[in-house]
Enzyme design. Structure first.
Site, PDB file in Angstrom:
ATOM      1  N   CYS A 115      -0.360   3.526  11.064  1.00  0.00           N
ATOM      2  CA  CYS A 115      -0.224   4.813  11.741  1.00  0.00           C
ATOM      3  C   CYS A 115      -1.415   4.976  12.674  1.00  0.00           C
ATOM      4  O   CYS A 115      -2.126   5.973  12.637  1.00  0.00           O
ATOM      5  CB  CYS A 115      -0.147   5.953  10.738  1.00  0.00           C
ATOM      6  SG  CYS A 115       0.312   7.511  11.522  1.00  0.00           S
ATOM      7  N   CYS A 174       0.879  -1.184   0.000  1.00  0.00           N
ATOM      8  CA  CYS A 174       0.000   0.000   0.000  1.00  0.00           C
ATOM      9  C   CYS A 174       0.905   1.220   0.000  1.00  0.00           C
ATOM     10  O   CYS A 174       1.095   1.880   1.015  1.00  0.00           O
ATOM     11  CB  CYS A 174      -0.910  -0.005   1.220  1.00  0.00           C
ATOM     12  SG  CYS A 174      -1.840  -1.549   1.434  1.00  0.00           S
ATOM     13  N   ALA A 175       1.479   1.535  -1.149  1.00  0.00           N
ATOM     14  CA  ALA A 175       2.666   2.386  -1.208  1.00  0.00           C
ATOM     15  C   ALA A 175       2.381   3.879  -1.116  1.00  0.00           C
ATOM     16  O   ALA A 175       3.259   4.653  -0.735  1.00  0.00           O
ATOM     17  CB  ALA A 175       3.435   2.103  -2.494  1.00  0.00           C
ATOM     18  N   GLY A 176       1.178   4.324  -1.501  1.00  0.00           N
ATOM     19  CA  GLY A 176       0.918   5.756  -1.520  1.00  0.00           C
ATOM     20  C   GLY A 176       0.995   6.403  -0.151  1.00  0.00           C
ATOM     21  O   GLY A 176       0.617   5.774   0.838  1.00  0.00           O
ATOM     22  N   GLY A 232       6.445   7.717   0.460  1.00  0.00           N
ATOM     23  CA  GLY A 232       7.617   8.025   1.273  1.00  0.00           C
ATOM     24  C   GLY A 232       8.404   6.792   1.680  1.00  0.00           C
ATOM     25  O   GLY A 232       9.635   6.757   1.571  1.00  0.00           O
ATOM     26  N   LYS A 233       7.701   5.767   2.145  1.00  0.00           N
ATOM     27  CA  LYS A 233       8.394   4.538   2.557  1.00  0.00           C
ATOM     28  C   LYS A 233       8.975   3.813   1.340  1.00  0.00           C
ATOM     29  O   LYS A 233      10.056   3.226   1.422  1.00  0.00           O
ATOM     30  CB  LYS A 233       7.442   3.630   3.334  1.00  0.00           C
ATOM     31  CG  LYS A 233       6.977   4.210   4.670  1.00  0.00           C
ATOM     32  CD  LYS A 233       6.107   3.215   5.412  1.00  0.00           C
ATOM     33  CE  LYS A 233       5.582   3.798   6.711  1.00  0.00           C
ATOM     34  NZ  LYS A 233       4.563   4.858   6.486  1.00  0.00           N
ATOM     35  N   ASP A 242      -4.615  -4.347  -6.349  1.00  0.00           N
ATOM     36  CA  ASP A 242      -5.337  -4.553  -5.105  1.00  0.00           C
ATOM     37  C   ASP A 242      -4.468  -5.461  -4.248  1.00  0.00           C
ATOM     38  O   ASP A 242      -4.258  -6.628  -4.582  1.00  0.00           O
ATOM     39  CB  ASP A 242      -6.703  -5.199  -5.377  1.00  0.00           C
ATOM     40  CG  ASP A 242      -7.552  -5.337  -4.123  1.00  0.00           C
ATOM     41  OD1 ASP A 242      -6.978  -5.424  -3.014  1.00  0.00           O
ATOM     42  OD2 ASP A 242      -8.791  -5.360  -4.246  1.00  0.00           O
TER      43      ASP A 242
END
Length: 515
Positions: free
Chosen positions: A449, A314-316, A319-320, A378
């Site tokens: 988070c 889930c890259a968006g 930053g990571k 997905d």
């Protein structure tokens, strides 16, 4: 409790603030209500008001709306600072001000026009949270309502604001205590958190193992207060893209200082991050230190028999991915130099929403393009599409965001307990799929988070109970290895970071090895 006032930026509102030029004086912004009435209002207050209306009306986030408004209206310096403080401070402390406004109004809050209520919240923050002269706060609030709602509503706003000014913050707290019997409701009103979040954070602090005996309530208060404090801007210096000389020069010039935990993390001393060439070029970026720590901890765990295929599920917004990609690029160069690279390295960064795929592409623009594969997918289908392919997988799962309330204060008023069940189901599905896509011996980092137990250890433990091929690793040891020393307040095997202890967002990390 008082938010940092605009008076700390030069004292402009100790003599009445922007209101001295806001009503009919040159420099004011013209507002209208569509009924022919116009008035001159302070552009900083109008910008803050428009941010609150966007947040309420379209589920926008203030940190995305405000910069564009400031640029569009050419607000800078003290005006921009005042608007920023007013908007963010009001959003953070909205629950506290709502409790006070309910005592000051002859109507229930739900019957007040939403635009009037937002203006009253802004006015209450000026009186009780900033060093704004009371007469200026009252008159400017009335002008806001007159310009944006109606003259009739302005009379009501005037009456309510005059009630607000008749007591100071301490007296309002005393009156809250007289009216509220539930301890969590009272704490939530005082420190501007919904009671259900107060209870959830208390449970998380009690379970994470790092809370000293007998200190739970004091820790909870410190955490809630930390959520209400404006965070410093933290930058990431992506390894291999920013050299030591460049960082040394930035420190000597007073631009940045070391953040203290992650070796890649630097605090911006002031100004806009985009003023730094390295940020504009993508070699540095804005990223919370906790976000950096969890990514580096995943990258630091030992993986044997090849380590070149990584994924960020889930890259968006990226930053990571950018940080992991920079680490992978360095390792690839080292292995290639030794002749030990058995196959080309790749970081596959996937997102389900097309616009977030675009955000990832912008975040990783400084990395070698042959190393990155940014895709739309997905993440729940990852295990089926790529069974056993990856050596390391990051699952930075969608969550309530309760760990970043200091950065996105509106989330506390937007989220409800009903959000937890569907999110927890999605989080379990994503973690299960990531494990299926990881080869035996590979490692998955599960990150949220949010410190809410339902989104953290409950998800991990539900997945590990249902599988026999997973080993829980010591995430604390991995974070300590990144920092180079034991980090106070971590108990293991999971890592739970806290704003009041570590100065980071409340990031959670679990490390799982596929066996």
């Amino acid at each position: 409790m008082a938010e940092r006032g605009a008076g700390e930026r030069g004292g402009r509102n100790e003599r009445g603030g922007a209101g001295e030029r806001g009503r009919g004086r040159p420099g004011g912004a013209r507002g209208g209500n569509g009924r022919g009435a116009t008035t001159r209002i302070d552009p900083s207050r109008q910008a803050a008001y428009d941010v609150l209306r966007a947040v309420a009306g379209s589920d926008a986030y203030a940190n995305l709306v405000l910069p564009g408004l400031l640029a569009e209206r050419e607000l800078s310096g003290r005006d921009a600072g005042f608007a920023t403080e007013l908007a963010y401070g009001t959003l953070r402390l909205r629950g506290r001000y709502d409790a006070i406004l309910a005592m000051c109004s002859s109507r229930g809050l739900t019957s007040i026009d939403p635009g009037v209520l937002d203006a009253l919240r802004l006015g209450a923050h000026q009186v009780l949270g900033m060093r704004v002269a009371q007469h200026a706060a009252v008159s400017e609030t009335v002008d806001l309502v007159r310009a944006n709602v109606s003259p009739g509503a302005a009379s009501f706003a005037n009456a309510v604001m005059r009630q607000v000014t008749r007591a100071d913050a301490a007296e309002w707290e005393r009156r809250m205590a007289e009216r509220t019997t539930d301890a969590d409701d009272l704490l939530g009103q005082r420190l501007a958190h919904p009671a259900w979040i107060v209870r959830a954070l208390r449970e998380s602090l009690a379970l994470d193992g790092g809370t000293p005996a007998g200190r739970l309530e004091a820790e909870l208060v410190a955490l809630l207060e930390a959520d209400n404090a404006a965070p410093a801007v933290t930058l990431v210096a992506r390894p291999g893209l920013v050299d030591e000389r460049e960082l040394t020069d930035a420190v000597e010039d007073g631009v940045v200082t070391p953040a203290g935990l992650a070796p890649t993390a630097w605090r911006l001393a002031g100004g806009s991050p985009d003023a730094l060439p390295a940020v504009r070029q993508g070699r540095m970026g804005v990223q919370d230190e906790g976000s950096q720590l969890v990514a580096l901890a995943l990258a630091g765990v030992t993986v044997t028999d090849g380590d070149s295929q990584w994924a960020d599920v889930c890259a968006g917004p990226g930053g990571k991915s950018a940080l992991l990609g920079a680490v992978l690029a360095q390792r690839t160069d080292e292995l290639a130099a030794l002749g030990a690279l058995d196959r080309p390295s790749v970081l596959v960064a996937g997102e389900v929403q097309p616009h977030r795929v675009g955000l990832v592409e912008r975040s990783v623009k400084a990395l070698p393009p042959e190393l990155l594969d940014v895709v739309q997918w997905d993440g729940r289908e990852l295990g089926t599409a790529h069974p056993g392919r990856f050596d390391r997988v990051l699952v930075d799962a969608p969550c309530t965001g309760l760990g970043a309330l200091r950065r996105r204060p509106e989330a506390r008023w937007r989220r409800t307990p009903a959000d937890l069940k569907p999110l927890a189901l999605l989080q379990r599905e994503l973690l299960d799929a990531a494990l299926d896509a990881t080869r035996p011996g590979g490692v998955v980092g599960y990150v949220t988070c949010s410190p809410h137990v339902a989104e953290t250890r409950a998800v991990v433990e539900a997945v590990t109970r249902s599988r026999e091929d997973v080993e829980v690793l010591d995430a604390v040891a991995a974070v300590n290895a990144v920092v180079g020393r034991p980090v106070e307040g971590l108990a293991g095997p999971y890592v739970q970071l806290w704003p009041h202890r570590h100065g980071t967002d409340a990031m959670f990390l679990a490390l799982l090895r596929r066996v």
